[in-house]
Design an enzyme around this catalytic site. Structure first.
Site, short mmCIF file in Angstrom:
data_model
loop_
_atom_site.label_atom_id
_atom_site.label_comp_id
_atom_site.label_asym_id
_atom_site.label_seq_id
_atom_site.Cartn_x
_atom_site.Cartn_y
_atom_site.Cartn_z
CB ALA A 81 -0.91 0.01 1.21
CB VAL A 82 2.23 3.47 -2.40
CG1 VAL A 82 2.94 4.81 -2.46
CG2 VAL A 82 3.23 2.33 -2.54
CD GLU A 86 2.60 16.16 6.62
OE1 GLU A 86 3.75 16.61 6.74
OE2 GLU A 86 1.78 16.08 7.54
CB THR A 87 6.68 12.38 1.36
OG1 THR A 87 6.03 11.11 1.34
CG2 THR A 87 7.13 12.72 2.78
CG HIS A 89 6.13 7.97 -0.15
ND1 HIS A 89 5.66 8.87 0.76
CD2 HIS A 89 5.36 6.87 -0.03
CE1 HIS A 89 4.64 8.35 1.41
NE2 HIS A 89 4.42 7.15 0.96
#
Length: 91
Positions: A81-82, A86-87, A89
């Site tokens: 799970a991606v 706040e980033t 990635h």
């Protein structure tokens, strides 16, 4: 209307592998539970399933490819799970 292809979920004798990312484990552990439950519903015994934990989504492909090339498994299921936060990635 799009073309839809549909098959029947049948259990095949043999072993199954699941590669699971630890990152976002609150999500991936539930995905693993669902995968194990679905396999069990289709007659796959617990001892026919090998679960491989990896640090994150980035690390999933290498062990999955090695498991697939081994010829020991009917299929390799990959779970990760991606989640966009706040980033960047997720990109």
């Amino acid at each position: 209307m799009p073309q839809e292809l549909e098959g029947k979920a049948l259990s095949t004798p043999g072993a199954w592998a699941i590669v699971v990312a630890r990152y976002n484990e609150s999500v991936t552990r539930n995905l693993l539970r669902g995968a194990l439950s679905t396999l069990a519903e289709h007659g796959v015994a617990d001892d026919a399933v090998t679960v491989v934990w990896v640090p994150g989504a980035w690390e999933v492909p290498l062990p999955a490819a090695r498991l697939a090339r081994s010829g020991q498994f009917n299929a390799v299921i990959c779970l990760a799970a991606v989640i966009r936060g706040e980033t960047t990635h997720d990109q």
